[in-house]
Scaffold this active site. Structure first.
Site, short mmCIF file in Angstrom:
data_model
loop_
_atom_site.label_atom_id
_atom_site.label_comp_id
_atom_site.label_asym_id
_atom_site.label_seq_id
_atom_site.Cartn_x
_atom_site.Cartn_y
_atom_site.Cartn_z
CD GLU A 115 55.75 33.19 33.99
OE1 GLU A 115 54.82 33.71 33.34
OE2 GLU A 115 56.86 32.94 33.50
CE LYS A 117 48.31 27.83 28.72
NZ LYS A 117 46.96 28.28 28.41
CG ASP A 119 41.44 30.37 31.23
OD1 ASP A 119 41.81 30.47 30.05
OD2 ASP A 119 40.54 29.60 31.60
CE1 TYR A 227 53.05 35.52 27.45
CE2 TYR A 227 51.03 35.65 28.74
CZ TYR A 227 51.66 35.51 27.52
OH TYR A 227 50.92 35.36 26.39
CE LYS A 319 45.59 23.90 29.60
NZ LYS A 319 45.26 23.68 28.20
CB CYS A 413 2.47 21.45 41.80
SG CYS A 413 3.65 20.63 42.87
CB CYS A 416 0.41 18.69 45.27
SG CYS A 416 0.50 20.46 44.95
CB CYS A 431 3.71 24.38 43.94
SG CYS A 431 2.39 23.48 44.74
CB CYS A 437 2.53 20.94 47.75
SG CYS A 437 3.86 20.33 46.71
S1 IVH Z 1 54.24 32.10 27.64
C1 IVH Z 1 56.48 31.45 23.97
N1 IVH Z 1 53.27 32.45 30.02
O1 IVH Z 1 48.81 30.66 27.23
C2 IVH Z 1 55.66 31.43 25.17
N2 IVH Z 1 51.76 32.12 28.24
O2 IVH Z 1 49.42 28.76 24.45
C3 IVH Z 1 54.33 31.96 24.96
N3 IVH Z 1 49.41 32.23 28.89
O3 IVH Z 1 47.73 32.31 24.65
C4 IVH Z 1 53.45 32.09 26.08
N4 IVH Z 1 49.74 32.61 31.02
O4 IVH Z 1 48.54 33.98 26.37
C5 IVH Z 1 53.00 32.23 28.74
N5 IVH Z 1 52.54 32.80 32.21
C6 IVH Z 1 52.28 32.58 30.91
C7 IVH Z 1 50.95 32.50 30.44
C8 IVH Z 1 50.75 32.26 29.08
C9 IVH Z 1 48.84 32.45 30.07
C10 IVH Z 1 48.68 31.99 27.62
C11 IVH Z 1 49.21 32.77 26.45
C12 IVH Z 1 48.90 31.93 25.24
C13 IVH Z 1 48.73 30.57 25.84
C14 IVH Z 1 49.84 29.66 25.38
#
Ligand code: IVH
Length: 675
Positions: A115, A117, A119, A227, A319, A413, A416, A431, A437
């Site tokens: 999945e 991650k 933000d 998640y 990451k 300016c 000029c 300007c 200019c």
């Molecule tokens: S799983 C035990 N799944 O990432 C597993 N975390 O350091 C715990 N996050 O602050 C997290 N998307 O909020 C998981 N698909 C995802 C995620 C996710 C974002 C964030 C989570 C946590 C950080 C993990």
């Protein structure tokens, strides 16, 4: 109506509204028009206002926010909320997989759930007998804050679970985030009000959740994606699926939004493939992600693997390269643009961000500098996401050195030395030197020969700069007096390239009225407006002679722009340039002015929504208006066509409900190209 009938009505309204809400926010496919939803909502609100005792905790009316709190109370997590270990390259991913296999004493391939991650901010949602009773932040993992009031305002969080087979107690975990489009809109509104903007969608989501007044949270475009699960009391005869992805699908069935990109990978190499594929899609997603999370899919294996300190052994976050980095603002220089705008440009200690090395970023104008509160010497956050130009999004105040210097805007300016002025009602400093200019002259010439203007092949920015610096060209009209030897003598030019340039200049003389008007570089007159002016007046002479009253008749021309057009043509120097250009042979056919009702889109109403990539909203609007269409702000039964780009939301749904023709950007381009 007697009491029991009333209760029944409230229950039925709540149930219907919860269902419609789920269709709208989670499934993204409403079965009823917005107006019908609003009607039922108001009906429920009215009953609840008269009989407050009948308000149910999970009533959709409770999403609008409640009474402001003094502080958030603390919440103990029954099951700690862990974080994740990170991997930054393929080797670290393979190492992770090896560790998993070793612990499980197997060489067999491990299946992973994949999945994005997201933000945003981690959240825990507690359901008792299917009703949302508590929402909490992660905090330090064991103790979080109670944000129940705030999470209830988020449309994609079910107030009540769907179906009947859910556990007695179910804690759902997920991420609350702000999609990019909502973030952009929120920041734009804040900037317009002169308020502080958020550095990124994550900060905006965090700031929105931290509100003690949930009515404010209710106005913020937040989403929640599930998640995982935490504390669970199943109850008699109930069980959860035995894989992570199975559990997420079950959560989806109970009414949660889960990520549409979720997938199962058969082994670690498939995980790496998934990471790469999603990496190429990253910028096109509607939300920010900072990596991919891979989780051992079988819950039985997860249990055998267990945890180390604060992270599970069965999951890893791979990451992506960061889109934000810290660097130092070493100096601010001021650049002068075509219209004289004096723009502060930050010179940065070079930093690798979003895949490139960034050493400059625009600070836009004085308002932006003040809003950021930035000084020379500051450590700043630079963001570069996708193709967007790098932005200074925030200052890190703790890192301000003692000798930080305020950014001083020049009163003269830098090119000029003419006075720099700020016109009333404007934020941009300019300007006042006009064509005296050198900077403005260079920019005016670059614009004149650019692709969408006269399109002089081979006359790039560097060559224009040389021509001006060598004193060969002072104004646009001088371009057509250039001699072969003059050009051939320039750096990196020779006989052949000089001949090519002169031929390109010759060829550019046959142009069109819209292109010529655009090329002149009249303030605020973009391509679309130039086209509208040409279409409306037909002849250059008519535009030169038009007063402001006549100019505002043109689609997309307001009083301010009319003023700019007027003052451009009132300036004898500009008229002299035009005369010289015509004498040099510039020519274009006049345009047959069509009466409004003869235009191809006369009588049709268009609505624009979502992001358009190849042209701005304003240009699209002007182009449609020029063809006789009306362009409205909202969808109604009178709408003929909805032009929908990526990120289209409620307008698209409404248009679908009303069975209105929907066109994508490609369709719009094809339509515009037809006329
Ligand atoms: S799983 C035990 N799944 O990432 C597993 N975390 O350091 C715990 N996050 O602050 C997290 N998307 O909020 C998981 N698909 C995802 C995620 C996710 C974002 C964030 C989570 C946590 C950080 C993990």
């Amino acid at each position: 109506m007697n009491d029991s009938e009333l209760i029944q009505q409230v229950t039925s309204l709540v149930e219907k509204l919860l269902k419609y809400n789920h269709e709208y926010y989670v499934l993204d496919s409403p079965s009823i028009p917005d107006a019908e939803y609003d009607r039922l909502f108001r009906q429920l609100q009215a009953i609840e206002a008269e009989h407050p005792a009948l308000i149910q905790a999970d009533s959709p009316t409770q999403r609008v926010g409640g009474i402001a709190l003094d502080s958030f109370s603390q919440v103990q997590h029954e099951v700690p909320m862990l974080s994740l270990d990170n991997a930054f390259d393929e080797e670290e991913m393979r190492d992770f997989n090896r560790r998993v296999q070793e612990r499980l004493k197997t060489t067999a391939a491990i299946e992973y759930g994949c999945e994005p991650k997201l933000d945003g901010i981690a959240v825990s949602l507690l359901y008792r007998d299917g009703v949302l009773v508590r929402g909490a932040t992660r905090g330090d993992g064991s103790t979080g804050e109670d944000i129940t009031q705030n999470v209830k305002t988020i449309g994609s969080i079910p107030l009540r679970l769907q179906g009947h087979d859910f556990p007695e107690v179910l804690e759902v975990r997920g991420e609350i985030y702000m999609p990019k489009a909502g973030f952009a809109k929120l920041n734009q509104q804040a900037a317009e009000r002169g308020e502080k903007t958020f550095a990124n969608p994550r900060n905006a989501a965090a700031g929105s959740l931290r509100q003690l007044d949930s009515k404010i949270t209710a106005t913020r475009p937040l989403q929640m994606c599930a998640y995982g699960v935490g504390h669970i009391v199943l109850g008699q005869g109930k069980a959860l699926p035995d894989t992570h992805t199975g559990i997420l699908q079950q959560l989806q069935a109970w009414g949660f939004l889960i990520n549409a990109e979720m997938a199962v990978a058969n082994d670690i190499e498939a995980c790496i493939d998934y990471y790469q594929k999603l990496g190429t899609k990253r910028d096109d997603l509607a939300y920010d992600i900072d990596g991919i999370v891979f989780k051992v899919n079988a819950t039985e294996l997860q249990q055998r693997l267990g945890f180390v300190s604060r992270a599970p052994r069965w999951a890893i976050a791979y990451k992506f390269p960061a889109q934000e980095e810290l660097t130092v603002l070493q100096e601010v220089e001021f650049q002068v643009g075509r219209t004289g705008a004096v723009t502060p440009v930050a010179r940065l200690k070079p930093v690798f961000v979003g895949g490139v090395t960034v050493s400059n970023a625009t600070l836009h104008n004085r308002d932006e500098v003040e809003r950021l509160g930035v000084m020379v010497g500051d450590t700043v956050i630079i963001r570069r996401a996708g193709d967007v130009i790098p932005q200074v999004v925030a200052v890190v105040p703790e890192r301000r050195p003692e000798d930080a210097k305020a950014i001083e805007f020049p009163s003269q300016c830098p090119v000029c030395q003419s006075p720099v002025v700020v016109e009333e009602g404007e934020v941009v400093a300019r300007c006042s030197g006009g064509l005296i200019c050198g900077a403005q002259r260079k920019e005016a010439i670059k614009h004149f020969v650019s692709r969408k203007a006269l399109d002089v092949d081979g006359l790039g920015d560097k060559l224009v700069e040389q021509l001006v610096e060598q004193g060969l060209v002072e104004s646009i009209a001088d371009l057509f007096q250039l001699q072969h030897q003059q050009v051939a003598g320039l750096e990196r030019m020779g006989d052949k390239s000089a001949s090519n340039l002169l031929a390109a200049l010759e060829a550019s003389k046959s142009t069109s009225l819209p292109k010529f008007l655009f090329a002149l570089g009249i303030r605020q007159v973009g391509e679309a407006t130039a086209r509208n002016l040409a279409q409306h007046f037909g002849k250059l002479e008519a535009i030169v002679a038009a007063d402001e009253e006549a100019l505002v008749e043109v689609a997309d021309v307001g009083p301010i722009m009319a003023g700019f057009i007027r003052s451009f043509f009132a300036d004898q120097r500009n008229l002299d340039q035009i005369t010289r250009l015509c004498e040099a042979g510039l020519n274009w056919p006049d345009i047959q002015v069509k009466a409004q009702h003869q235009l191809p889109l006369a009588g049709q109403t268009y609505v624009l929504t979502g992001t358009l990539e190849t042209l701005s909203r304003n240009d699209a609007k002007a182009a449609l208006q020029e063809l006789g269409a009306k362009v409205a702000g909202s969808v109604s039964a009178k709408t003929s066509v909805l032009v929908a780009g990526p990120g289209a939301g409620s307008k698209l749904k409404k248009a679908q409900d009303l069975e209105i023709e929907i066109m994508d950007e490609e369709g719009l381009q094809a339509l515009l190209a037809k006329y």
